[in-house]
Design a protein around this motif. Structure first.
Motif, mmCIF file in Angstrom:
data_model
loop_
_atom_site.group_PDB
_atom_site.id
_atom_site.type_symbol
_atom_site.label_atom_id
_atom_site.label_comp_id
_atom_site.label_asym_id
_atom_site.label_seq_id
_atom_site.Cartn_x
_atom_site.Cartn_y
_atom_site.Cartn_z
ATOM 1 N N LEU A 171 -4.538 -1.109 -28.435
ATOM 2 C CA LEU A 171 -3.197 -0.545 -28.277
ATOM 3 C C LEU A 171 -3.047 0.179 -26.951
ATOM 4 N N GLY A 172 -2.036 -0.193 -26.180
ATOM 5 C CA GLY A 172 -1.838 0.393 -24.862
ATOM 6 C C GLY A 172 -0.594 1.254 -24.773
ATOM 7 N N ASN A 173 -0.589 2.145 -23.774
ATOM 8 C CA ASN A 173 0.550 3.032 -23.533
ATOM 9 C C ASN A 173 1.590 2.279 -22.691
ATOM 10 N N THR A 174 2.240 1.306 -23.322
ATOM 11 C CA THR A 174 3.176 0.430 -22.611
ATOM 12 C C THR A 174 4.577 1.018 -22.502
ATOM 13 N N GLY A 175 4.812 2.162 -23.155
ATOM 14 C CA GLY A 175 6.124 2.793 -23.101
ATOM 15 C C GLY A 175 6.183 3.920 -22.100
ATOM 16 N N TYR A 176 5.696 5.096 -22.495
ATOM 17 C CA TYR A 176 5.810 6.294 -21.657
ATOM 18 C C TYR A 176 5.124 6.129 -20.302
ATOM 19 N N LEU A 177 4.071 5.321 -20.226
ATOM 20 C CA LEU A 177 3.370 5.111 -18.956
ATOM 21 C C LEU A 177 3.699 3.754 -18.355
ATOM 22 N N GLY A 178 3.753 2.722 -19.175
ATOM 23 C CA GLY A 178 4.023 1.376 -18.672
ATOM 24 C C GLY A 178 5.409 1.234 -18.066
ATOM 25 N N PHE A 179 6.416 1.859 -18.688
ATOM 26 C CA PHE A 179 7.786 1.744 -18.181
ATOM 27 C C PHE A 179 7.941 2.290 -16.759
ATOM 28 N N PRO A 180 7.547 3.555 -16.505
ATOM 29 C CA PRO A 180 7.731 4.063 -15.139
ATOM 30 C C PRO A 180 6.917 3.315 -14.082
ATOM 31 N N ILE A 181 5.729 2.841 -14.447
ATOM 32 C CA ILE A 181 4.930 2.080 -13.484
ATOM 33 C C ILE A 181 5.592 0.747 -13.170
ATOM 34 N N THR A 182 6.118 0.086 -14.190
ATOM 35 C CA THR A 182 6.834 -1.169 -13.975
ATOM 36 C C THR A 182 8.061 -0.960 -13.093
ATOM 37 N N LEU A 183 8.824 0.086 -13.386
ATOM 38 C CA LEU A 183 10.025 0.364 -12.600
ATOM 39 C C LEU A 183 9.673 0.639 -11.140
ATOM 40 N N ALA A 184 8.576 1.357 -10.923
ATOM 41 C CA ALA A 184 8.196 1.727 -9.560
ATOM 42 C C ALA A 184 7.635 0.548 -8.774
ATOM 43 N N MET A 185 6.844 -0.309 -9.414
ATOM 44 C CA MET A 185 6.135 -1.358 -8.685
ATOM 45 C C MET A 185 6.859 -2.701 -8.684
ATOM 46 N N VAL A 186 7.708 -2.953 -9.657
ATOM 47 C CA VAL A 186 8.379 -4.251 -9.743
ATOM 48 C C VAL A 186 9.897 -4.118 -9.627
ATOM 49 N N GLY A 187 10.464 -3.030 -10.155
ATOM 50 C CA GLY A 187 11.899 -2.812 -10.041
ATOM 51 C C GLY A 187 12.648 -3.058 -11.338
ATOM 52 N N MET A 236 0.828 -1.208 0.000
ATOM 53 C CA MET A 236 0.000 0.000 0.000
ATOM 54 C C MET A 236 0.862 1.258 0.000
ATOM 55 N N ILE A 237 1.938 1.233 0.812
ATOM 56 C CA ILE A 237 2.820 2.396 0.866
ATOM 57 C C ILE A 237 3.471 2.639 -0.485
ATOM 58 N N ASN A 238 3.929 1.535 -1.128
ATOM 59 C CA ASN A 238 4.536 1.685 -2.454
ATOM 60 C C ASN A 238 3.547 2.257 -3.453
ATOM 61 N N LEU A 239 2.288 1.816 -3.354
ATOM 62 C CA LEU A 239 1.271 2.296 -4.275
ATOM 63 C C LEU A 239 0.995 3.786 -4.055
ATOM 64 N N LEU A 240 0.925 4.192 -2.803
ATOM 65 C CA LEU A 240 0.708 5.613 -2.515
ATOM 66 C C LEU A 240 1.872 6.454 -3.004
#
Length: 305
Positions: A106-122, A1-5
């Motif tokens: 078609l999804g925004n897997t680059g500009y949006l998907g990349f930072p979310i992946t980095l933040a939530m998975v590493g 939850m903290i990571n998500l916030l």
């Protein structure tokens, strides 16, 4: 939850800054920033993050799943259009049908998907997001997406230009160079600044999303866009995500794939809609609403997977 916030604060804050700045700066600024990220920032950041990523033997499954997600989204959107015609006795114009299908595919897997992946998975599993986007989403967008638009739209288009845009894509070249450059030894100082530059690109990418959202004016087609968003951000990740264990994908890797599948419609849908005279208002509505819906759906996928 903290990571998500923390993610919401970082993502929301940077997108909001971009949105505010985008309403005050000249329209040319987002264009120039987008060109810098496209030609310089994103390719270099890909090289940096690839050096820190783990490449497992199954990683080639990622683009295959991306193609499955694209095809499933398009098929479900086509079924939705047919159901609308059957139950409501109304058939959308061909340009609207194409925009509905593209937004579901078609999804925004680059500009949006990349930072979310980095933040939530590493960074360790970031290569899975790269393979999904660059070898799956990107060819699917400018291959199948453009073919669909050419079939339904009335724009003037040059197929050689389309092919050339794929071949000279700097992100793809950066991806190839990054794979070769992964094991190369470079000075510690250079490694440090390369990583700092990569994270700066992530920051600028999120701000660019806000700038582009600031330029979107129309919400008139929101009810129709809702069908595409439901397919793209709920049905497709739920159906394919539940099948990932059959491919041997679990844990953090499955989370990366699901997050990429669950991204809102790509900005490329608007570019294609404008190029081929499709329903631009629907594409705009899907983009803007999708960014908001993501705030609700993201915790769902993190909880389920």
């Amino acid at each position: 939850m903290i990571n998500l916030l923390e993610l919401y604060v970082k993502l929301g804050g940077l997108v909001l800054v971009g949105f505010i700045v985008g309403r005050k700066l000249p329209v040319t600024i987002p264009t120039h920033l987008g060109q810098f990220l496209f030609w310089v920032g994103v390719p270099i950041s890909i090289v940096s993050f690839l050096r820190q990523s783990s490449l497992s033997g199954q990683i080639w499954i990622a683009p295959a799943i991306a193609y499955l997600a694209i095809l499933l989204g398009g098929f479900l959107a086509w079924l939705g259009i047919k159901a609308q015609a059957y139950f409501k006795n109304t058939v959308p114009q061909q340009s609207t049908q194409a925009s509905l299908i593209l937004a579901a595919m078609l999804g925004n897997t680059g500009y949006l998907g990349f930072p979310i992946t980095l933040a939530m998975v590493g960074k360790e599993y970031f290569a899975w997001a790269l393979f999904y986007d660059l070898l799956g989403s990107f060819p699917g967008t400018y291959g199948l997406g453009v073919l669909l638009a050419a079939r339904f739209g009335g724009g003037v288009h040059n197929h050689w230009q389309i092919a050339k845009s794929i071949l000279i894509n700097p992100a793809l070249w950066g991806f190839g160079f990054g794979l070769l450059f992964r094991q190369a030894t470079i000075p510690t100082v250079a490694e440090f600044w390369l990583e700092k530059f990569a994270w700066s690109v992530v920051t600028l990418s999120l701000m660019l999303i806000g700038m582009r959202l600031a330029l979107l004016k129309s919400w008139g087609s929101l009810p129709q866009a809702g069908m595409s968003l439901g397919i793209k951000m709920l049905l497709v990740p739920l159906i394919l995500g539940s099948m990932l264990p059959l491919f041997g994908l679990t844990g953090a890797i499955a989370k990366v794939i699901v997050l990429q599948m669950a991204m809102p419609p790509a900005f490329a849908t608007l570019v294609i809609a404008e190029t081929f005279n499709l329903d631009r208002d629907l594409a705009v509505s899907a983009l803007a609403a999708g960014a908001i819906v993501l705030l609700v759906t993201l915790p769902l996928w993190l909880w389920l997977f």
